[in-house]
Design a protein around this motif. Structure first.
Motif, PDB file in Angstrom:
ATOM      1  N   HIS A  25      49.798  10.147  47.021  1.00 19.73           N
ATOM      2  CA  HIS A  25      50.462  11.414  47.664  1.00 19.73           C
ATOM      3  C   HIS A  25      51.807  11.039  47.844  1.00 19.73           C
ATOM      4  O   HIS A  25      52.355  10.040  48.008  1.00 19.73           O
ATOM      5  CB  HIS A  25      49.575  11.543  48.958  1.00 19.73           C
TER       6      HIS A  25
ATOM      7  N   LYS B 133      53.126  15.814  51.760  1.00 18.91           N
ATOM      8  CA  LYS B 133      51.862  16.039  51.864  1.00 18.91           C
ATOM      9  C   LYS B 133      51.215  16.626  50.422  1.00 18.91           C
ATOM     10  O   LYS B 133      50.316  17.599  50.613  1.00 18.91           O
ATOM     11  CB  LYS B 133      51.656  17.341  53.031  1.00 18.91           C
TER      12      LYS B 133
ATOM     13  N   SER C  54      46.359  15.421  56.329  1.00 16.94           N
ATOM     14  CA  SER C  54      47.760  15.320  55.667  1.00 16.94           C
ATOM     15  C   SER C  54      48.036  15.617  54.373  1.00 16.94           C
ATOM     16  O   SER C  54      49.187  15.382  54.027  1.00 16.94           O
ATOM     17  CB  SER C  54      48.162  13.758  55.856  1.00 16.94           C
ATOM     18  N   ILE C  55      47.234  16.148  53.767  1.00 16.43           N
ATOM     19  CA  ILE C  55      47.426  16.675  52.352  1.00 16.43           C
ATOM     20  C   ILE C  55      47.296  18.217  52.342  1.00 16.43           C
ATOM     21  O   ILE C  55      46.327  18.881  52.813  1.00 16.43           O
ATOM     22  CB  ILE C  55      46.499  16.226  51.419  1.00 16.43           C
TER      23      ILE C  55
END
Ligand SMILES: CC(C)(O)CC(=O)SCCNC(=O)CCNC(=O)[C@H](O)C(C)(C)COP(=O)(O)OP(=O)(O)OC[C@H]1O[C@@H](n2cnc3c(N)ncnc32)[C@H](O)[C@@H]1OP(=O)(O)O
Length: 281
Positions: free
Chosen positions: A33, A37, A72-73
């Motif tokens: 990642h 984000k 968080s993505i």
């Protein structure tokens, strides 16, 4: 600029701007990642042009499940390493199967996982997207292509037909005549034709593909995750309903956003001339 993180992705383009913390690598994919984000899934089966064997698709499903559950993505990119996005389902894996085995086991059923993700998924098609590779890209929400990308549904040459949505999604994307031509002749189209036909929304030089995909994914990831999920669902309803049903669904979803704090925050931020700080609630 992205924060410098612990592990650099290996591609030159990635090294320039897509720094990332490594999450995990499976036998066939790399999952990472960025600080913006954005989740990244890279297909990597170099000796078979990223052919989508069962193991690879299970790893993709696992990665998508993890990203979907991870607050968080905010958006995900799927791309391929090497000269292919994916050259389709693994022909050598399929070769020995008979009707009872594929029908009884509902072969390919788990591929649908990709289109069930609630986070926006962007396909960055770097090269061959043939058969299941084209179908995988079409399951994503947005498709960007490198100028070297080639799209095809060549299953007819193997004595079969697309089995992961190709006849349906391609037809909706490019219309009947081109979809028929591609599925019946097995002949591929290049990136520029895919752009004109509406299969992809952007074509860029290969060395800019991930940067461009990341820019868009990062923009999307700044939005409220609650609202992007609703918006994605509403756009997808357009493929499965009449116009009247779709418009009714959209109106209900629009009203529903007024039950969220993020809608109030977005409008307040506009009125107060500041950037919105969405909390995904
Ligand atoms: C999901 C469904 C139901 O819709 C079904 C499908 O997806 S069926 C598969 C549809 N895809 C294809 O028919 C594409 C098959 N591949 C090709 O036509 C070519 O590989 C190519 C045009 C994409 C590239 O050609 P070229 O540059 O000449 O490379 P190759 O030497 O052919 O390939 C290198 C290497 O990869 C193996 N390979 C390629 N595609 C597949 C695949 N789909 N399954 C398994 N293996 C694949 C190929 O066999 C070569 O390996 P070696 O034989 O040298 O070990």
């Amino acid at each position: 600029m992205l924060r410098k993180a612990t592990v650099r992705l290996t591609r030159p383009i990635a090294a320039r701007s897509l720094t990332s913390e490594n999450r995990w690598s499976g036998d066939f994919i790399h999952v990472s990642h960025t600080d913006a984000k954005v989740g990244l899934i890279e297909l990597d089966r170099p000796k078979a042009l990223n052919a989508l064997c069962d193991g690879l698709m299970l790893e993709v499903a696992k990665a998508l499940d993890e990203f979907d559950a991870d607050k968080s993505i905010g958006a995900v990119i799927i791309t391929g390493r090497g000269r292919a996005f994916a050259a389709g389902a693994d022909i050598k894996e399929m070769l020995p199967l008979n009707y009872a085995q594929v029908a009884g086991g509902d072969f390919l059923a788990h591929w649908g996982r990709v289109s069930k993700n609630t986070k926006p998924v962007l396909a960055a098609v770097n090269g061959f997207a043939f058969g299941g590779g084209c179908e995988l890209a079409m399951m994503c929400d947005i498709m960007y292509a490198s100028d070297k990308a080639v799209f095809g549904q060549p299953e007819i040459k193997l004595g079969t037909i697309p089995g992961a949505g190709g006849t349906q999604r391609l037809t909706r994307a490019v219309g009947k005549s081109l979809a028929m031509e591609m599925c019946l002749s097995g002949e591929p189209i290049k990136a520029d034709q895919a752009l004109v036909a509406g299969l992809v929304s952007k074509v860029v030089p290969g060395d800019q593909l991930l940067d461009e995909a990341h820019k868009t994914a990062a923009k999307i990831a700044e939005m409220s995750q609650l609202t992007t999920a609703i918006c994605k669902e509403a756009v997808n309803v357009a493929f499965e309903s009449t116009l009247a049903e779709g418009v009714r669904f959209e109106r209900r979803m629009f009203h529903a956003t007024f039950g969220t704090e993020d809608r109030r925050e977005g409008m307040s931020a506009f009125a107060e001339k500041r950037k919105a700080n969405f909390k995904d609630c």
